[in-house]
Design a protein around this motif. Structure first.
Motif, short mmCIF file in Angstrom:
data_model
loop_
_atom_site.label_atom_id
_atom_site.label_comp_id
_atom_site.label_asym_id
_atom_site.label_seq_id
_atom_site.Cartn_x
_atom_site.Cartn_y
_atom_site.Cartn_z
N ARG A 39 0.83 -1.20 0.00
CA ARG A 39 0.00 0.00 0.00
C ARG A 39 0.87 1.26 0.00
N SER A 40 1.93 1.21 0.84
CA SER A 40 2.79 2.40 0.90
C SER A 40 3.82 2.41 -0.23
N HIS A 41 4.28 1.24 -0.64
CA HIS A 41 5.27 1.17 -1.74
C HIS A 41 4.81 0.14 -2.77
N PRO A 42 3.95 0.55 -3.73
CA PRO A 42 3.50 -0.40 -4.75
C PRO A 42 4.71 -1.04 -5.47
N ARG A 43 4.62 -2.35 -5.69
CA ARG A 43 5.77 -3.06 -6.29
C ARG A 43 5.53 -3.36 -7.75
N PRO A 44 6.52 -3.08 -8.61
CA PRO A 44 6.38 -3.45 -10.02
C PRO A 44 6.26 -4.97 -10.15
N VAL A 45 5.35 -5.40 -10.99
CA VAL A 45 5.14 -6.83 -11.18
C VAL A 45 6.06 -7.30 -12.31
N PRO A 46 6.77 -8.42 -12.13
CA PRO A 46 7.71 -8.86 -13.17
C PRO A 46 6.97 -9.26 -14.46
N PRO A 47 7.61 -9.08 -15.63
CA PRO A 47 6.98 -9.48 -16.88
C PRO A 47 6.99 -10.99 -17.02
N VAL A 48 5.90 -11.63 -16.68
CA VAL A 48 5.84 -13.10 -16.71
C VAL A 48 4.88 -13.54 -17.81
N LEU A 49 5.31 -14.55 -18.56
CA LEU A 49 4.49 -15.07 -19.65
C LEU A 49 3.50 -16.09 -19.09
N LEU A 50 2.22 -15.86 -19.36
CA LEU A 50 1.18 -16.75 -18.85
C LEU A 50 0.43 -17.40 -20.01
N GLN A 51 -0.24 -18.51 -19.69
CA GLN A 51 -1.09 -19.16 -20.69
C GLN A 51 -2.45 -19.35 -20.03
N ASP A 52 -3.52 -18.90 -20.69
CA ASP A 52 -4.83 -18.96 -20.02
C ASP A 52 -5.66 -20.16 -20.47
N GLN A 53 -6.92 -20.18 -20.05
CA GLN A 53 -7.78 -21.36 -20.28
C GLN A 53 -8.09 -21.62 -21.75
N THR A 54 -7.81 -20.60 -22.61
CA THR A 54 -8.05 -20.84 -24.03
C THR A 54 -6.78 -21.36 -24.70
N GLY A 55 -5.68 -21.41 -23.96
CA GLY A 55 -4.42 -21.87 -24.52
C GLY A 55 -3.58 -20.74 -25.06
N SER A 56 -4.16 -19.51 -25.15
CA SER A 56 -3.38 -18.40 -25.70
C SER A 56 -2.48 -17.80 -24.62
N GLN A 57 -1.37 -17.22 -25.10
CA GLN A 57 -0.39 -16.68 -24.16
C GLN A 57 -0.61 -15.19 -23.94
N LEU A 58 -0.32 -14.74 -22.73
CA LEU A 58 -0.38 -13.31 -22.47
C LEU A 58 0.74 -12.95 -21.52
N ASN A 59 1.31 -11.79 -21.71
CA ASN A 59 2.35 -11.33 -20.81
C ASN A 59 1.70 -10.41 -19.79
N MET A 60 2.12 -10.54 -18.53
CA MET A 60 1.52 -9.70 -17.49
C MET A 60 1.71 -8.23 -17.79
N GLN A 61 2.79 -7.90 -18.51
CA GLN A 61 3.03 -6.50 -18.86
C GLN A 61 2.00 -5.96 -19.85
N ASP A 62 1.47 -6.89 -20.69
CA ASP A 62 0.49 -6.45 -21.69
C ASP A 62 -0.81 -5.97 -21.05
N LEU A 63 -1.00 -6.30 -19.77
CA LEU A 63 -2.25 -5.92 -19.10
C LEU A 63 -2.18 -4.50 -18.54
N ARG A 64 -1.04 -3.85 -18.73
CA ARG A 64 -0.89 -2.47 -18.23
C ARG A 64 -1.93 -1.54 -18.82
N GLY A 65 -2.32 -0.56 -18.02
CA GLY A 65 -3.35 0.35 -18.48
C GLY A 65 -4.72 -0.08 -17.97
N ARG A 66 -4.79 -1.31 -17.48
CA ARG A 66 -6.02 -1.79 -16.86
C ARG A 66 -5.70 -2.24 -15.44
#
Lengths: 201, 200
Positions: A39-66
């Motif tokens: 809360r006092s020091h928000p931490r940058p989230v590492p860019p990790v490659l994920l695969q979701d339930q549809t099998g497609s890949q997404l990078n956690m960094q791509d979710l920026r802005g939301r």
């Protein structure tokens, strides 16, 4: 006189150590400590490659802005994880439809990528009517990235000796800048909504 | 009661300390919250206390002026014990080897030894305060751990907390019974700090 000085020194030093060890008498548990810390020091989230339930890949960094609301799960877990994902489902139902998928994305990350395949992730998502557009049920693509990810979020995962895991549970909110900014109770949808509304401002 | 010479008590403390540090023993105690908080930590203090009894012969004259009536020493013991009662420090000891090392050195050296060197000097009222503090803490911890719906340690589950709560409750009851018995059998004579210690 010497004793008085020694005594006072011990009291001052001891109080200082205890004060620091409790973040100024505000937290006594490691769970509380990490909630205060992000809360006092928000931490940058590492860019990790994920695969979701549809099998497609997404990078956690791509979710920026939301805003990303994250919980850590494994699909064979029917206790804490069920409550956490239930909280996410409540959050999804209570948020304005216009915001879902656009301003706010839900993300469940499995810390058991060996067992949790795309198929089991899909089944898990179906339990909560999770739509891939606004709720990714995912696993890490490279399991080597998992320890760093868990460490950033402050999640402790220990095998329980019966095929499952002991783990701490909470709802995490990543802000638009891609930083872990809030952690709230895993069974508290109201707090989760409040955190999302607060960060959306 | 078996009377051990002070030198032997000291060595017994060293052996206990070493035994607790063995990896299988550590794993055994740290596997549960009761083992960690209720057995390992008190035993580490006990090891230090035994070592302190051995050292008392050496240190009695040297630390006397810094530890009048044992008050500074007891305060040190209480602070160190309080630090290791914080749930997050238990988590930290399990997570970071460095914190585990700190736990294994601080509890015997900074809680156990000062306790042994200070307790004989402590006035009756001081001892009463320490005992009542310990009892109150045990019952508060029992209540807290039995009732808490929140997980206090990341490394232990809620049912472990409940077990620890009941453990504290039982130890508290036993200790109260012991103190009541002592109250009726105690002769209210505290040896003067300068009384020669046995084993010298």
């Amino acid at each position: 006189m010497r004793s008085l000085t020694t005594g006072l020194l011990i009291v001052v030093l001891g109080s200082w150590v205890l004060w620091n060890a409790t973040d100024g008498a505000r937290t006594f548990t490691s769970e509380g400590a990490r909630r205060l810390s992000v809360r006092s020091h928000p931490r940058p989230v590492p860019p990790v490659l994920l695969q979701d339930q549809t099998g497609s890949q997404l990078n956690m960094q791509d979710l920026r802005g939301r805003l990303v609301v994250v919980d850590f799960i494994y699909t064979r877990c029917h206790t804490l994880c069920a409550v956490m994902s239930g909280t996410l489902a409540t959050l999804r139902d209570d948020l304005p439809t216009a915001q879902l998928g656009k301003d706010v994305v839900l993300l469940s990350i499995s810390f058991d990528p060996e067992h949790d395949t795309v198929k089991t992730l899909k089944e898990y998502g179906a339990r909560y009517d999770a739509l891939p557009g606004n709720w990714h049920i995912s696993r890490v693509v490279h399991s080597t990235a998992l320890p760093k990810l868990l460490h950033t979020f402050g999640i402790t995962v220990i095998p329980n000796g019966m095929g499952g895991f002991k783990h701490n549970a909470a709802i995490h909110v990543i802000d638009k800048q891609g930083r872990l900014a809030r952690i709230v109770g895993y069974d508290d949808p109201k707090a989760a909504i409040a955190a999302v509304e607060d960060l959306l401002k | 009661m078996i009377e051990l010479s002070r030198t032997r008590q000291g060595w017994l403390g060293v052996i206990l300390w070493a035994a607790l540090a063995l990896t299988p023993v550590r794993r055994l105690f740290e596997a549960s919250m009761v083992g960690h908080m209720g057995v390992q930590i008190p035993l580490l203090i006990t090891a230090g206390w035994l070592i302190g009894c051995g050292l008392a012969i050496v240190f009695r004259r040297d630390f006397g002026s810094y530890n009048s009536h044992g008050v500074p020493g007891i305060i040190l013991t209480l602070f160190v014990a309080a630090y290791w009662m914080l749930p997050r420090n238990l988590d930290a000891a399990l997570e970071k080897p460095f914190m585990e090392l700190i736990k294994f050195t601080a509890l015997p050296l900074l809680a156990g030894i000062p306790l042994a060197l200070s307790w004989p000097r402590l006035a009756l009222i001081g001892r009463g305060i320490v005992w009542s503090n310990l009892l109150a803490m045990l019952f508060v911890m029992a209540w807290l751990y039995i009732e808490s719906p929140v997980r206090i340690c990341n490394f232990y589950l809620v049912n472990q907390q409940t077990l620890l709560g009941w453990y504290c409750f039982k130890v508290g009851i036993l200790l109260s019974a012991f103190l009541v018995m002592r109250a009726f059998t105690f002769n209210f004579h505290i040896p003067h700090p300068n009384t020669p210690l046995s084993g010298e």
